[in-house]
Motif scaffolding. Structure first.
Motif, PDB file in Angstrom:
ATOM      1  N   GLU A 169       4.233  62.603 -11.957  1.00 14.41           N
ATOM      2  CA  GLU A 169       3.220  63.383 -12.050  1.00 14.41           C
ATOM      3  C   GLU A 169       2.731  63.072 -13.648  1.00 14.41           C
ATOM      4  OE1 GLU A 169       2.129  66.326 -11.023  1.00 14.41           O
ATOM      5  OE2 GLU A 169       3.609  65.801  -9.438  1.00 14.41           O
ATOM      6  N   LEU A 170       3.458  62.467 -14.726  1.00 16.38           N
ATOM      7  CA  LEU A 170       3.139  61.799 -15.787  1.00 16.38           C
ATOM      8  C   LEU A 170       2.264  60.516 -15.690  1.00 16.38           C
ATOM      9  CD1 LEU A 170       5.883  62.689 -18.249  1.00 16.38           C
ATOM     10  CD2 LEU A 170       3.756  63.755 -18.152  1.00 16.38           C
ATOM     11  N   ASN A 171       2.581  59.898 -14.576  1.00 20.70           N
ATOM     12  CA  ASN A 171       1.778  58.656 -14.505  1.00 20.70           C
ATOM     13  C   ASN A 171       0.310  58.462 -14.534  1.00 20.70           C
ATOM     14  OD1 ASN A 171       2.069  55.636 -13.761  1.00 20.70           O
ATOM     15  ND2 ASN A 171       1.042  56.511 -12.016  1.00 20.70           N
ATOM     16  N   GLN A 172      -0.268  59.827 -13.525  1.00 19.70           N
ATOM     17  CA  GLN A 172      -1.534  59.756 -13.637  1.00 19.70           C
ATOM     18  C   GLN A 172      -2.326  60.147 -15.056  1.00 19.70           C
ATOM     19  OE1 GLN A 172      -3.801  62.443 -13.598  1.00 19.70           O
ATOM     20  NE2 GLN A 172      -5.502  61.108 -13.270  1.00 19.70           N
ATOM     21  N   PRO A 173      -1.837  61.269 -15.932  1.00 18.60           N
ATOM     22  CA  PRO A 173      -2.541  61.400 -16.849  1.00 18.60           C
ATOM     23  C   PRO A 173      -2.473  60.238 -18.173  1.00 18.60           C
ATOM     24  CG  PRO A 173      -0.663  62.968 -16.913  1.00 18.60           C
ATOM     25  CD  PRO A 173      -0.894  62.237 -15.371  1.00 18.60           C
ATOM     26  N   LEU A 174      -1.059  59.622 -18.090  1.00 21.73           N
ATOM     27  CA  LEU A 174      -0.864  58.422 -19.017  1.00 21.73           C
ATOM     28  C   LEU A 174      -1.928  57.362 -18.566  1.00 21.73           C
ATOM     29  CD1 LEU A 174       2.730  58.798 -19.341  1.00 21.73           C
ATOM     30  CD2 LEU A 174       1.078  59.630 -20.944  1.00 21.73           C
ATOM     31  N   THR A 175      -1.940  57.081 -17.459  1.00 19.75           N
ATOM     32  CA  THR A 175      -2.940  55.668 -16.699  1.00 19.75           C
ATOM     33  C   THR A 175      -4.321  56.313 -17.289  1.00 19.75           C
ATOM     34  OG1 THR A 175      -1.306  55.263 -15.114  1.00 19.75           O
ATOM     35  CG2 THR A 175      -3.643  54.657 -14.920  1.00 19.75           C
ATOM     36  N   ALA A 176      -4.825  57.630 -17.044  1.00 20.07           N
ATOM     37  CA  ALA A 176      -5.939  57.943 -17.363  1.00 20.07           C
ATOM     38  C   ALA A 176      -6.613  57.755 -19.100  1.00 20.07           C
ATOM     39  CB  ALA A 176      -6.386  59.274 -16.908  1.00 20.07           C
ATOM     40  N   ILE A 177      -5.225  58.228 -19.653  1.00 18.62           N
ATOM     41  CA  ILE A 177      -5.338  58.144 -21.188  1.00 18.62           C
ATOM     42  C   ILE A 177      -5.736  56.500 -21.515  1.00 18.62           C
ATOM     43  CG2 ILE A 177      -4.288  58.190 -23.288  1.00 18.62           C
ATOM     44  CD1 ILE A 177      -2.882  60.960 -22.261  1.00 18.62           C
ATOM     45  N   ALA A 178      -4.862  55.775 -20.911  1.00 19.32           N
ATOM     46  CA  ALA A 178      -5.025  54.423 -21.349  1.00 19.32           C
ATOM     47  C   ALA A 178      -6.288  53.692 -20.894  1.00 19.32           C
ATOM     48  CB  ALA A 178      -3.736  53.486 -20.489  1.00 19.32           C
ATOM     49  N   ASN A 179      -6.897  54.080 -19.641  1.00 23.90           N
ATOM     50  CA  ASN A 179      -8.225  53.744 -19.234  1.00 23.90           C
ATOM     51  C   ASN A 179      -9.105  54.306 -20.253  1.00 23.90           C
ATOM     52  OD1 ASN A 179      -7.204  52.542 -17.053  1.00 23.90           O
ATOM     53  ND2 ASN A 179      -7.289  54.068 -15.457  1.00 23.90           N
ATOM     54  N   TYR A 180      -9.214  55.314 -20.703  1.00 19.19           N
ATOM     55  CA  TYR A 180     -10.258  56.022 -21.291  1.00 19.19           C
ATOM     56  C   TYR A 180     -10.331  55.630 -22.903  1.00 19.19           C
ATOM     57  CZ  TYR A 180     -11.699  59.516 -18.179  1.00 19.19           C
ATOM     58  OH  TYR A 180     -11.793  60.498 -17.011  1.00 19.19           O
ATOM     59  N   MET A 181      -9.011  54.925 -23.422  1.00 19.89           N
ATOM     60  CA  MET A 181      -8.968  54.482 -24.540  1.00 19.89           C
ATOM     61  C   MET A 181      -9.365  53.134 -24.619  1.00 19.89           C
ATOM     62  SD  MET A 181      -7.808  56.935 -26.655  1.00 19.89           S
ATOM     63  CE  MET A 181      -7.492  55.939 -28.078  1.00 19.89           C
ATOM     64  N   GLU A 182      -9.017  52.397 -23.477  1.00 15.03           N
ATOM     65  CA  GLU A 182      -9.475  51.169 -23.608  1.00 15.03           C
ATOM     66  C   GLU A 182     -11.254  50.968 -23.213  1.00 15.03           C
ATOM     67  OE1 GLU A 182      -7.807  49.300 -20.221  1.00 15.03           O
ATOM     68  OE2 GLU A 182      -5.783  49.099 -21.052  1.00 15.03           O
ATOM     69  N   ALA A 183     -11.620  51.935 -22.578  1.00 14.96           N
ATOM     70  CA  ALA A 183     -13.181  52.142 -22.564  1.00 14.96           C
ATOM     71  C   ALA A 183     -13.681  52.382 -23.808  1.00 14.96           C
ATOM     72  CB  ALA A 183     -13.554  52.990 -21.647  1.00 14.96           C
ATOM     73  N   GLY A 184     -13.277  53.230 -24.902  1.00 13.96           N
ATOM     74  CA  GLY A 184     -13.574  53.445 -25.961  1.00 13.96           C
ATOM     75  C   GLY A 184     -13.447  52.226 -27.002  1.00 13.96           C
ATOM     76  N   ARG A 185     -12.500  51.641 -26.803  1.00 14.95           N
ATOM     77  CA  ARG A 185     -12.426  50.221 -27.343  1.00 14.95           C
ATOM     78  C   ARG A 185     -13.485  49.384 -26.988  1.00 14.95           C
ATOM     79  NH1 ARG A 185      -7.423  46.986 -25.589  1.00 14.95           N
ATOM     80  NH2 ARG A 185      -9.252  46.502 -24.026  1.00 14.95           N
ATOM     81  N   ASP A 186     -13.604  49.161 -25.812  1.00 12.28           N
ATOM     82  CA  ASP A 186     -14.842  48.358 -25.435  1.00 12.28           C
ATOM     83  C   ASP A 186     -16.135  49.045 -26.014  1.00 12.28           C
ATOM     84  OD1 ASP A 186     -13.162  46.775 -23.942  1.00 12.28           O
ATOM     85  OD2 ASP A 186     -13.304  47.651 -22.318  1.00 12.28           O
ATOM     86  N   LEU A 187     -16.553  50.151 -26.145  1.00 11.52           N
ATOM     87  CA  LEU A 187     -17.522  50.660 -26.618  1.00 11.52           C
ATOM     88  C   LEU A 187     -17.724  50.268 -28.257  1.00 11.52           C
ATOM     89  CD1 LEU A 187     -17.917  54.078 -24.708  1.00 11.52           C
ATOM     90  CD2 LEU A 187     -19.244  52.433 -24.629  1.00 11.52           C
TER      91      LEU A 187
END
Length: 383
Positions: A169-187
């Protein structure tokens, strides 16, 4: 005349047969039988009593029954008899109780005592049937241990299932958080003007997924709460006495001055009997171990009303007291001062007490040792 003699001989033979039968019964019954007079002196000591207490009958006849009792009952017994003779108030006659007895070598063991009274031609005698509970309680303890092992295995399996489900259950939101944070870093790293709207959206989605992870964990905690241990009204004095007796099995209990004092206002508590006795066993055994080299071995179990409808139970000893360095980690798992200890007894006790809605802590005792306190919920008298 001859008829009268024949009848007398028949009565004598019947009486002799009756006495022989009674003697045979008393010699073979597994429970010990002890008879005392009004002054507490032993007038009969069965074969089973001789085996149980390790005394020959000739060693105890005419001696005060208190020699077979540990402190403080030894000092109080004559007072109990005197109070009964003066007031007629029966403490245990016709009722029976669980208590402790003392063997010839000074060791203490748990017994079930049933007391009766005989009044023969103005001579008042008291009969006591005594059952050694050591083997029975060892068997009950083994059953309880097996049940605890099964429950532990069930909990481990359940925890494995829950851990797997939680990870999924936690894998999905944690993966999403990691993806959004990486996108923010790229921006932030991209050349040119910063797309603040897109960065803000990435941060918002990260926050939402973090909140979702928190909700998953809270839901799991609520699920666990609904599985709380069943509690019911239990007599506190009996729990303390039986728990202490169980703790003495397999330990050196010689010379221990033990007493159980429960305020009449807190006769019953809401508890899971097996779990609460585990707490008492842990605390009493710790106390006995701590007092091993103490010149005076004093153990007191007491209970009195506390705030907010609670009951405060105290297990106090006359040992060397707590090491100040241990006070902060006292209830931490795998922390111990014993050479062969695992350091989980107090941690388990804390878990059980907190599962009962109480708390547990330690203070110095009045004899220089340690006093462990814990609280329980009082049982409604009408429940």
């Amino acid at each position: 005349m001859a008829v009268a003699d024949d009848e007398s001989d028949a009565l004598t033979d019947a009486h002799s047969l009756e006495q022989a039968l009674l003697g045979s019964i008393l010699a073979t019954i597994p429970d010990a039988l002890i008879v005392i007079d009004m002054r507490g002196r032993i007038v009969s000591f069965s074969a089973a009593a001789q085996r149980m207490f390790q005394y020959a009958e000739t060693d105890v006849l005419g001696e005060n029954i208190s020699m077979l009792m540990p402190s403080p009952d030894r000092e109080r017994h004559d007072g109990y008899i005197g109070n009964y003779i003066d007031t007629g108030e029966k403490r245990i006659i016709g009722i029976g109780r669980l208590t402790a007895a003392r063997r010839r070598d000074g060791s203490t063991f748990p017994i079930e005592l049933s007391v009766g009274e005989v009044n023969d031609q103005g001579q008042r005698l008291f009969t006591g049937f005594i059952r050694d509970l050591t083997e029975r309680q060892q068997a009950e303890r083994r059953v309880a241990d097996l049940q605890a092992e099964l429950a532990h295995a069930g909990r481990v399996t359940a925890m494995g299932t829950l851990a797997s489900a939680l990870a999924h259950e936690l894998n999905q939101p944690l993966t999403a958080i990691a993806n959004y944070m990486e996108a923010g870093r790229d921006l932030l790293a991209a050349p040119g003007d910063l797309d603040r709207a897109m960065l803000g959206e990435a941060m918002d989605e990260s926050a939402r997924q973090a909140l979702r992870a928190g909700e998953i964990i809270r839901s799991l905690r609520e699920f666990i709460k609904r599985g709380e241990t069943l509690r019911q009204p239990e007599p506190l004095r009996g729990l303390l006495a039986e728990g202490a007796a169980l703790a003495f099995i397999g330990t050196d209990s010689r010379g221990i001055d033990m007493d159980v004092q429960v305020d009449r206002q807190v006769d019953r508590v809401l508890a899971n009997r097996v779990q609460l006795q585990q707490v008492i066993i842990n605390l009493v055994r710790n106390a006995v171990d701590a007092m091993h080299d103490s010149p005076a071995r004093i153990l007191r179990l007491s209970a009195a009303p506390a705030d907010d409808g609670k009951v405060e139970v105290v297990v106090a000893d006359s040992g060397p007291g707590l090491d100040p360095a241990m006070s902060r980690t006292l209830f931490t798992p795998f922390t111990t001062t014993k050479a062969n200890g695992m350091g989980v007894g107090l941690s388990i006790s804390q878990t059980i007490v907190e599962g009962h809605g109480g708390r547990i802590w330690a203070t110095p005792s009045q004899w220089g040792g340690t006093a462990f306190h814990f609280t329980l919920d009082r049982a409604d008298d009408e429940s």
